[in-house]
Design a protein around this motif. Structure first.
Motif, mmCIF file in Angstrom:
data_model
loop_
_atom_site.group_PDB
_atom_site.id
_atom_site.type_symbol
_atom_site.label_atom_id
_atom_site.label_comp_id
_atom_site.label_asym_id
_atom_site.label_seq_id
_atom_site.Cartn_x
_atom_site.Cartn_y
_atom_site.Cartn_z
ATOM 1 N N ARG A 1 0.836 -1.215 0.000
ATOM 2 C CA ARG A 1 0.000 0.000 0.000
ATOM 3 C C ARG A 1 0.866 1.257 0.000
ATOM 4 N NH1 ARG A 1 -3.225 -3.121 3.620
ATOM 5 N NH2 ARG A 1 -2.178 -2.153 5.406
ATOM 6 N N ARG A 2 1.962 1.207 0.756
ATOM 7 C CA ARG A 2 2.859 2.364 0.801
ATOM 8 C C ARG A 2 3.495 2.610 -0.565
ATOM 9 N NH1 ARG A 2 7.759 3.292 5.189
ATOM 10 N NH2 ARG A 2 8.400 5.354 4.436
ATOM 11 N N VAL A 3 3.923 1.524 -1.218
ATOM 12 C CA VAL A 3 4.524 1.659 -2.553
ATOM 13 C C VAL A 3 3.492 2.186 -3.545
ATOM 14 C CG1 VAL A 3 5.454 0.364 -4.499
ATOM 15 C CG2 VAL A 3 6.292 -0.100 -2.187
ATOM 16 N N ARG B 1 0.932 4.094 -2.935
ATOM 17 C CA ARG B 1 0.691 5.514 -2.681
ATOM 18 C C ARG B 1 1.816 6.366 -3.253
ATOM 19 N NH1 ARG B 1 -1.153 3.708 2.495
ATOM 20 N NH2 ARG B 1 0.908 4.184 3.391
ATOM 21 N N ARG B 2 3.047 5.890 -3.139
ATOM 22 C CA ARG B 2 4.185 6.635 -3.673
ATOM 23 C C ARG B 2 4.118 6.704 -5.189
ATOM 24 N NH1 ARG B 2 9.921 5.262 -1.179
ATOM 25 N NH2 ARG B 2 10.357 7.036 -2.564
ATOM 26 N N ILE B 3 3.719 5.579 -5.823
ATOM 27 C CA ILE B 3 3.631 5.571 -7.292
ATOM 28 C C ILE B 3 2.535 6.515 -7.782
ATOM 29 C CG2 ILE B 3 3.064 4.136 -9.288
ATOM 30 C CD1 ILE B 3 4.376 1.812 -7.859
ATOM 31 N N SER B 4 1.398 6.505 -7.081
ATOM 32 C CA SER B 4 0.274 7.353 -7.503
ATOM 33 C C SER B 4 0.450 8.803 -7.091
ATOM 34 C CB SER B 4 -1.038 6.808 -6.915
ATOM 35 O OG SER B 4 -0.987 6.815 -5.495
ATOM 36 N N GLY B 5 1.452 9.078 -6.223
ATOM 37 C CA GLY B 5 1.714 10.449 -5.822
ATOM 38 C C GLY B 5 0.782 10.959 -4.760
#
Length: 229
Positions: free
Chosen positions: A220-222, A224-228
């Protein structure tokens, strides 16, 4: 349901073996997954078969093949032993067995992630002047990060549960090569050992649930980072 020091030692060894197996297999698994997903070369089908062979072979057969290849009487085993690397009947051999058995699952998860990436995104980055390593590091790698994480978790889980190849290659020596599955099997061979086995099963379940929960949180953290976000 009781746990003695041998059970905790088996758990520690299983975590140690699974951790090393996961860490050592990830770079090679990512490279092989890339070759299978994007490569065009003669022998690709043979490589695919070789990668997935441990999934279809009985684990005991895989363990026996490791034993005849890396045993102390085998040429390769003697060569490794001469430089101080011992595999057969040693915890390092358990790491090798875990790598071999978990490798197909790790590669498959990564390969699916790589195949899901639109090559046009990479091509667009390349046309803007980014070198190949930059395209991979800044475009491809973030997009396939969830697949790498999934592959790592699957490899770790397989390493934690590996039994057949491990016990054939490194035996079942308490405190040295006895992993948690081997300890559970040993407890079930002893009259009245069901309580100890149940305790170790509970440990295995707790570790598995913890690994899945951690992987979900990281995924989930990854994402969120990809989607900004």
């Amino acid at each position: 349901m009781s746990l003695d020091e041998a059970a905790w030692a088996a758990l520690r060894l299983s975590l140690w073996v699974a951790g090393w197996a996961t860490l050592l297999s990830l770079p090679l698994a990512l490279w092989v997954a890339w070759l299978l997903a994007r490569g065009r070369f003669r022998g690709k089908g043979a490589l695919n078969v070789a990668v997935h062979l441990p999934l279809v072979l009985p684990p005991v057969v895989t363990g026996y093949l490791l034993l005849v290849s890396f045993g102390r009487t085998a040429p390769l085993g003697r060569a490794l032993d001469a430089v101080g690397v011992q595999l057969a009947f040693h915890w390092t051999g358990a790491v090798l067995a875990a790598i071999v058995m978990g490798f197909p699952l790790t590669v498959r998860a990564m390969r699916l992630a790589i195949e899901a990436v639109d090559p046009r995104l990479e091509a667009a980055a390349a046309t803007l002047g980014a070198p190949g390593w930059a395209v991979f590091g800044r475009v491809t790698l973030p997009l396939i990060a969830p697949g790498i994480l999934a592959g790592a978790v699957m490899g770790f889980a397989k390493a934690m549960g590996e039994f057949g190849a491990t016990i054939t290659f490194v035996a079942n020596i308490p405190g040295q090569t006895q992993t948690l599955p081997s300890a559970i099997w040993t407890a079930l061979q002893i009259p009245g050992g069901e309580g100890a086995a149940l305790g170790m099963v509970a440990l295995a379940v707790a570790v598995a649930v913890g690994a899945v929960a951690l992987s979900e949180a990281l995924a989930r953290r990854v994402a969120r980072r990809i989607s900004g976000i």
